[in-house]
Design a protein around this motif. Sequence first.
Motif, short mmCIF file in Angstrom:
data_model
loop_
_atom_site.label_atom_id
_atom_site.label_comp_id
_atom_site.label_asym_id
_atom_site.label_seq_id
_atom_site.Cartn_x
_atom_site.Cartn_y
_atom_site.Cartn_z
N GLU A 165 0.89 -1.12 -0.19
CA GLU A 165 0.03 0.04 0.29
C GLU A 165 0.79 1.27 0.06
OE1 GLU A 165 -3.44 2.02 2.49
OE2 GLU A 165 -2.33 1.00 3.55
N LYS A 166 1.94 1.24 0.84
CA LYS A 166 2.67 2.48 0.89
C LYS A 166 3.39 2.75 -0.39
CE LYS A 166 3.76 2.12 5.98
NZ LYS A 166 4.99 1.91 6.83
N ASN A 169 0.94 4.02 -3.08
CA ASN A 169 0.66 5.21 -2.83
C ASN A 169 1.95 6.39 -3.33
OD1 ASN A 169 -2.04 6.20 -1.66
ND2 ASN A 169 -1.23 4.42 -0.16
N SER A 170 3.13 5.76 -2.99
CA SER A 170 4.14 6.62 -3.45
C SER A 170 4.29 6.62 -4.91
CB SER A 170 5.51 5.84 -2.78
OG SER A 170 6.61 6.61 -3.15
N GLY A 173 -0.07 7.03 -6.21
CA GLY A 173 -1.02 7.65 -5.41
C GLY A 173 -1.68 8.64 -6.13
N ASN A 174 -0.87 9.64 -7.05
CA ASN A 174 -1.57 10.66 -7.70
C ASN A 174 -2.53 10.25 -8.68
OD1 ASN A 174 0.52 9.82 -9.49
ND2 ASN A 174 1.11 11.79 -10.18
N SER A 177 -7.40 6.24 -6.43
CA SER A 177 -7.94 6.05 -4.85
C SER A 177 -7.44 4.82 -4.41
CB SER A 177 -9.35 6.69 -4.79
OG SER A 177 -9.48 7.83 -5.02
N ILE A 178 -6.78 4.78 -3.27
CA ILE A 178 -6.50 3.52 -2.69
C ILE A 178 -6.77 3.48 -1.41
CG2 ILE A 178 -4.20 2.26 -2.10
CD1 ILE A 178 -2.97 4.23 -4.48
N VAL A 188 -8.46 -0.49 -5.28
CA VAL A 188 -8.09 0.76 -6.00
C VAL A 188 -9.12 1.02 -7.07
CG1 VAL A 188 -6.40 1.59 -7.73
CG2 VAL A 188 -5.79 -0.40 -6.07
N ASP A 194 -14.31 7.59 -3.70
CA ASP A 194 -14.32 6.89 -2.75
C ASP A 194 -15.60 7.13 -1.91
OD1 ASP A 194 -14.51 9.56 -1.05
OD2 ASP A 194 -12.22 9.68 -1.09
#
Length: 269
Positions: A165-166, A169-170, A173-174, A177-178, A188, A194
Motif C-alpha cells: 500500500e505504501k 501510494n508512493s 497515489g496521484n 484512490s487507494i 483501487v 471513494d
Amino acid sequence: MKYKMIVTDLDDTLLNSQGKVSDKDKESIMKAQENGVIFVLASGRPTYAMRDLAQELKLDKFGSFILSYNGSIITNCKTGKNILEETLTKDEIHLLYDFSKNNNVEIITYLDDSIISEDYSSYIEVEVELTKMPFEKVKNFKAVVDKDCVKCIMLEEPEYLKQVEKKLNSELGNQFSIAISKPFFLEVTKLGVDKGSSLLKLANKLGIQQDEIIVVGDSYNDIPMLKVAGMPTCVENAKPEIKNICKFISTSNNNNGMTKIIENLIFKK
C-alpha cells in the motif's frame, strides 16, 4: 437534529459474523425507512453482491440506495438505475496489473459480473464467497480485461500488503484512490472516487445536508465517508483509528449495533 440519511458499511459493520443482518437490526432499519429516513448500503462490494440484501431491507420500496465498489457506482434501488458510475480505464487496469506482478501480489477485477484473475488463493476465495459472483481464472489478464472496469483489488498477507500500500501510494497515489478494506484487500478505484466523495454527490442530489447524515463504519475505506458525515459512528469492533474519528460508538456487529444507533440518534426523545 433530525437526521435524514443513514449510510452504512456492510462487512463487520451491518453484517454479523454469519454475514447476515440480525432480525432486530432489520426491524430497526424498516422503522427508520418508514419514518422517512433514506438508508444507504455503502460497500467495497460489487453491486451484484448487494442486490439481495437491498431487497431484503426493502430499499426499493422506500427509495433508498446502494453505493457499491467503494463509491464507484450509486444505484437507485427504486428504479434499478445507476445515477453515478466511475470506472478505471483499460490502460489503468493494465498498469495496476503490472504493479501487482512487480510486487508479488495477486490482483482481481470485475468484468460482466464475474471476478477475473490469473490466480486463485484463499484470499480470492474470500471475495468469491462474499460476493457469490462467478470466478474466472484466466491465462492472460490483460488480454481478457479489454475494456474499462470499476475497480481492482490487490490481495496478500496483511503485513506485506501494508508495505505494498505504501509503495503503491508512493508510485501511483496521484493517479488512483487507494484504501485497505479487509486486512488482505487493497482496493483501487478511479482517482477522487471513494465512499465519501460519492456520498456527497448523492446527498447533494437529494438536497440533504452533511449534518443530516449518519455514517456507520468499521475500517479504513470507511474513513472518507465518516469524515463528511455530520454524525460519524462505528460499531464496537471497529479499528482504533476509526473509533478515534467517531462521535458515537455502538455495540458490535454481532450485538445489534445498528439498532443502538437508530434508537439513540433517530428515535430518542
